[in-house]
Design a protein around this motif. Structure first.
Motif, PDB file in Angstrom:
ATOM      1  N   ASN A  97      -7.714  20.494 -10.356  1.00  0.00           N
ATOM      2  CA  ASN A  97      -7.361  21.356  -9.230  1.00  0.00           C
ATOM      3  C   ASN A  97      -8.628  21.887  -8.577  1.00  0.00           C
ATOM      4  O   ASN A  97      -9.436  22.558  -9.222  1.00  0.00           O
ATOM      5  CB  ASN A  97      -6.489  22.523  -9.693  1.00  0.00           C
ATOM      6  CG  ASN A  97      -5.116  22.079 -10.152  1.00  0.00           C
ATOM      7  OD1 ASN A  97      -4.815  22.052 -11.343  1.00  0.00           O
ATOM      8  ND2 ASN A  97      -4.285  21.706  -9.207  1.00  0.00           N
ATOM      9  N   VAL A  98      -8.797  21.555  -7.301  1.00  0.00           N
ATOM     10  CA  VAL A  98      -9.995  21.950  -6.553  1.00  0.00           C
ATOM     11  C   VAL A  98      -9.550  22.476  -5.195  1.00  0.00           C
ATOM     12  O   VAL A  98      -8.629  21.931  -4.579  1.00  0.00           O
ATOM     13  CB  VAL A  98     -10.966  20.760  -6.378  1.00  0.00           C
ATOM     14  CG1 VAL A  98     -12.173  21.162  -5.535  1.00  0.00           C
ATOM     15  CG2 VAL A  98     -11.399  20.224  -7.742  1.00  0.00           C
ATOM     16  N   GLY A  99     -10.187  23.518  -4.712  1.00  0.00           N
ATOM     17  CA  GLY A  99      -9.824  24.120  -3.434  1.00  0.00           C
ATOM     18  C   GLY A  99     -10.064  23.197  -2.251  1.00  0.00           C
ATOM     19  O   GLY A  99     -10.873  22.269  -2.311  1.00  0.00           O
ATOM     20  N   ASP A 100      -9.341  23.462  -1.169  1.00  0.00           N
ATOM     21  CA  ASP A 100      -9.503  22.688   0.060  1.00  0.00           C
ATOM     22  C   ASP A 100     -10.540  23.365   0.948  1.00  0.00           C
ATOM     23  O   ASP A 100     -10.730  24.579   0.884  1.00  0.00           O
ATOM     24  CB  ASP A 100      -8.162  22.591   0.795  1.00  0.00           C
ATOM     25  CG  ASP A 100      -8.115  21.417   1.758  1.00  0.00           C
ATOM     26  OD1 ASP A 100      -9.077  20.630   1.778  1.00  0.00           O
ATOM     27  OD2 ASP A 100      -7.122  21.279   2.483  1.00  0.00           O
ATOM     28  N   SER A 101     -11.199  22.573   1.781  1.00  0.00           N
ATOM     29  CA  SER A 101     -12.201  23.122   2.703  1.00  0.00           C
ATOM     30  C   SER A 101     -12.118  22.357   4.021  1.00  0.00           C
ATOM     31  O   SER A 101     -12.985  21.534   4.326  1.00  0.00           O
ATOM     32  CB  SER A 101     -13.609  23.023   2.100  1.00  0.00           C
ATOM     33  OG  SER A 101     -13.861  21.725   1.597  1.00  0.00           O
ATOM     34  N   ASN A 129     -16.059  13.644 -15.013  1.00  0.00           N
ATOM     35  CA  ASN A 129     -15.452  14.959 -15.143  1.00  0.00           C
ATOM     36  C   ASN A 129     -15.727  15.769 -13.878  1.00  0.00           C
ATOM     37  O   ASN A 129     -16.509  15.352 -13.019  1.00  0.00           O
ATOM     38  CB  ASN A 129     -16.011  15.694 -16.369  1.00  0.00           C
ATOM     39  CG  ASN A 129     -15.001  16.632 -16.990  1.00  0.00           C
ATOM     40  OD1 ASN A 129     -14.092  17.123 -16.311  1.00  0.00           O
ATOM     41  ND2 ASN A 129     -15.136  16.890 -18.286  1.00  0.00           N
ATOM     42  N   VAL A 130     -15.078  16.926 -13.768  1.00  0.00           N
ATOM     43  CA  VAL A 130     -15.310  17.844 -12.666  1.00  0.00           C
ATOM     44  C   VAL A 130     -15.677  19.193 -13.267  1.00  0.00           C
ATOM     45  O   VAL A 130     -15.014  19.673 -14.199  1.00  0.00           O
ATOM     46  CB  VAL A 130     -14.056  17.981 -11.768  1.00  0.00           C
ATOM     47  CG1 VAL A 130     -14.256  19.051 -10.699  1.00  0.00           C
ATOM     48  CG2 VAL A 130     -13.727  16.639 -11.117  1.00  0.00           C
ATOM     49  N   SER A 131     -16.709  19.810 -12.758  1.00  0.00           N
ATOM     50  CA  SER A 131     -17.229  21.035 -13.356  1.00  0.00           C
ATOM     51  C   SER A 131     -16.261  22.198 -13.202  1.00  0.00           C
ATOM     52  O   SER A 131     -15.462  22.268 -12.258  1.00  0.00           O
ATOM     53  CB  SER A 131     -18.573  21.403 -12.708  1.00  0.00           C
ATOM     54  OG  SER A 131     -18.378  21.812 -11.369  1.00  0.00           O
ATOM     55  N   GLY A 132     -16.346  23.144 -14.135  1.00  0.00           N
ATOM     56  CA  GLY A 132     -15.554  24.364 -14.057  1.00  0.00           C
ATOM     57  C   GLY A 132     -15.863  25.143 -12.800  1.00  0.00           C
ATOM     58  O   GLY A 132     -14.974  25.766 -12.200  1.00  0.00           O
ATOM     59  N   ARG A 133     -17.113  25.120 -12.367  1.00  0.00           N
ATOM     60  CA  ARG A 133     -17.489  25.824 -11.137  1.00  0.00           C
ATOM     61  C   ARG A 133     -16.724  25.267  -9.941  1.00  0.00           C
ATOM     62  O   ARG A 133     -16.264  26.009  -9.076  1.00  0.00           O
ATOM     63  CB  ARG A 133     -19.003  25.695 -10.906  1.00  0.00           C
ATOM     64  CG  ARG A 133     -19.502  26.413  -9.645  1.00  0.00           C
ATOM     65  CD  ARG A 133     -20.978  26.144  -9.428  1.00  0.00           C
ATOM     66  NE  ARG A 133     -21.234  24.737  -9.172  1.00  0.00           N
ATOM     67  CZ  ARG A 133     -21.052  24.154  -7.983  1.00  0.00           C
ATOM     68  NH1 ARG A 133     -20.606  24.844  -6.955  1.00  0.00           N
ATOM     69  NH2 ARG A 133     -21.344  22.864  -7.828  1.00  0.00           N
ATOM     70  N   MET A 134     -16.562  23.943  -9.902  1.00  0.00           N
ATOM     71  CA  MET A 134     -15.832  23.321  -8.800  1.00  0.00           C
ATOM     72  C   MET A 134     -14.345  23.682  -8.867  1.00  0.00           C
ATOM     73  O   MET A 134     -13.709  23.971  -7.856  1.00  0.00           O
ATOM     74  CB  MET A 134     -16.014  21.801  -8.870  1.00  0.00           C
ATOM     75  CG  MET A 134     -15.534  21.059  -7.638  1.00  0.00           C
ATOM     76  SD  MET A 134     -16.559  21.352  -6.181  1.00  0.00           S
ATOM     77  CE  MET A 134     -17.992  20.325  -6.582  1.00  0.00           C
ATOM     78  N   MET A 135     -13.786  23.672 -10.081  1.00  0.00           N
ATOM     79  CA  MET A 135     -12.365  23.980 -10.216  1.00  0.00           C
ATOM     80  C   MET A 135     -12.069  25.461  -9.978  1.00  0.00           C
ATOM     81  O   MET A 135     -10.940  25.829  -9.659  1.00  0.00           O
ATOM     82  CB  MET A 135     -11.861  23.522 -11.584  1.00  0.00           C
ATOM     83  CG  MET A 135     -11.789  21.994 -11.693  1.00  0.00           C
ATOM     84  SD  MET A 135     -10.915  21.403 -13.160  1.00  0.00           S
ATOM     85  CE  MET A 135     -12.128  21.753 -14.432  1.00  0.00           C
ATOM     86  N   ASP A 136     -13.069  26.309 -10.100  1.00  0.00           N
ATOM     87  CA  ASP A 136     -12.890  27.735  -9.812  1.00  0.00           C
ATOM     88  C   ASP A 136     -12.621  27.987  -8.335  1.00  0.00           C
ATOM     89  O   ASP A 136     -12.219  29.095  -7.954  1.00  0.00           O
ATOM     90  CB  ASP A 136     -14.129  28.529 -10.245  1.00  0.00           C
ATOM     91  CG  ASP A 136     -14.164  28.771 -11.752  1.00  0.00           C
ATOM     92  OD1 ASP A 136     -13.110  28.585 -12.403  1.00  0.00           O
ATOM     93  OD2 ASP A 136     -15.235  29.119 -12.273  1.00  0.00           O
ATOM     94  N   THR A 137     -12.844  26.978  -7.495  1.00  0.00           N
ATOM     95  CA  THR A 137     -12.593  27.152  -6.051  1.00  0.00           C
ATOM     96  C   THR A 137     -11.104  27.047  -5.723  1.00  0.00           C
ATOM     97  O   THR A 137     -10.688  27.350  -4.606  1.00  0.00           O
ATOM     98  CB  THR A 137     -13.334  26.067  -5.239  1.00  0.00           C
ATOM     99  OG1 THR A 137     -12.815  24.763  -5.592  1.00  0.00           O
ATOM    100  CG2 THR A 137     -14.835  26.103  -5.503  1.00  0.00           C
ATOM    101  N   TYR A 138     -10.287  26.601  -6.691  1.00  0.00           N
ATOM    102  CA  TYR A 138      -8.868  26.365  -6.420  1.00  0.00           C
ATOM    103  C   TYR A 138      -8.079  27.671  -6.348  1.00  0.00           C
ATOM    104  O   TYR A 138      -8.284  28.584  -7.136  1.00  0.00           O
ATOM    105  CB  TYR A 138      -8.259  25.475  -7.501  1.00  0.00           C
ATOM    106  CG  TYR A 138      -6.764  25.295  -7.354  1.00  0.00           C
ATOM    107  CD1 TYR A 138      -6.251  24.424  -6.413  1.00  0.00           C
ATOM    108  CD2 TYR A 138      -5.875  26.034  -8.130  1.00  0.00           C
ATOM    109  CE1 TYR A 138      -4.877  24.259  -6.250  1.00  0.00           C
ATOM    110  CE2 TYR A 138      -4.508  25.874  -7.985  1.00  0.00           C
ATOM    111  CZ  TYR A 138      -4.013  24.991  -7.043  1.00  0.00           C
ATOM    112  OH  TYR A 138      -2.658  24.845  -6.894  1.00  0.00           O
TER     113      TYR A 138
END
Length: 244
Positions: free
Chosen positions: A186-190, A214-223
């Motif tokens: 889950n990653v935020g939209d931009s 993998n996808v970093s936790g920092r990236m998934m925190d944008t969701y």
């Protein structure tokens, strides 16, 4: 050791067939896939985040480009009618097109990814690694066909009725995804960034996955889960064809 891969990125917004082509298919899909073949890509990211669906024939065309040659001829999907019409169930097998040889496909998705978008994902899932980045898809595992071809009264009066008539199951029988397919990451939209801009959060996450697995936790925190999305404004045919 950093391994450099050649990655294709394809933003696809509607499963629309090109008028006049027989059999039904999309010239845009053909030119896009032939370009990726000519560039020798090793991974492919397909951006379906705002793609509400469209032509099943085009979904089949895309599936046939993406499937591996070793799986050509195997079951793609089955249209399943209700118990009283099960004798009319029909299936479609893969028929490989082109030379792409992918072991996985990465899809960028959202709640706006529906119908034919989900059909491609479901078709491929039993045969290769399918990774979803962004948000859960919409959840439309059913379809319809016009009834005028079976009813003279409708045809003679130029009236069309298109009710939901079948569910679509993949080769493993999966057909009950009314809640959509869950995103692996889950990653935020931009949406402020242009298509293909590596600053776009979901594309950046997809590229990160290609490189690192993998996808970093920092990236998934944008969701974050929005209370309302564009797809909520559309009703009926507009949910599948937003330009309708």
């Amino acid at each position: 050791m950093l391994v450099v891969k050649k990655v294709g990125y394809w933003a696809y917004q509607s499963f629309k067939a090109t008028a006049g082509l027989n059999p039904t298919r999309s010239a845009e899909v053909t030119s896009s896939m032939e370009f990726f073949q000519s560039q020798g890509i090793q991974d492919l990211i397909i951006d379906l985040r705002y793609n509400g669906g469209g032509s099943v024939a085009v979904a089949e065309q895309i599936s046939n480009y993406l499937i591996q040659s070793s799986n050509s001829g195997k079951l793609m999907y089955t249209n399943k009618l209700n118990a009283t019409k099960s004798s009319q169930n029909n299936s479609k097998n893969f028929s490989k097109i082109g030379t792409l040889a992918l072991s996985r496909v990465i899809f960028i998705t959202s709640r706006g990814s529906a119908s034919a978008s989900e059909l491609v994902i479901n078709n491929l899932d039993p045969y290769m690694e399918v990774v979803l980045i962004g948000d859960n898809t919409f959840g439309k595992p059913v379809g319809s066909f016009p009834l005028s071809q079976f009813n003279r009264l409708l045809k003679d009066n130029n009236v069309e009725v298109v009710p939901i008539t079948f569910a679509t199951a993949n080769s493993e029988g999966k057909a009950e995804y009314f809640d959509g397919f869950p995103a692996n990451f889950n990653v935020g939209d931009s949406p402020q960034f242009e298509w293909g801009d590596p600053q776009d959060l979901r594309l950046a996450a997809a590229l990160q996955f290609v490189q690192n697995g993998n996808v970093s936790g920092r990236m998934m925190d944008t969701y974050f889960k929005p209370k309302w999305e564009m797809i909520d404004a559309f009703k009926g045919l507009q949910q599948e064809f937003p330009s309708y």
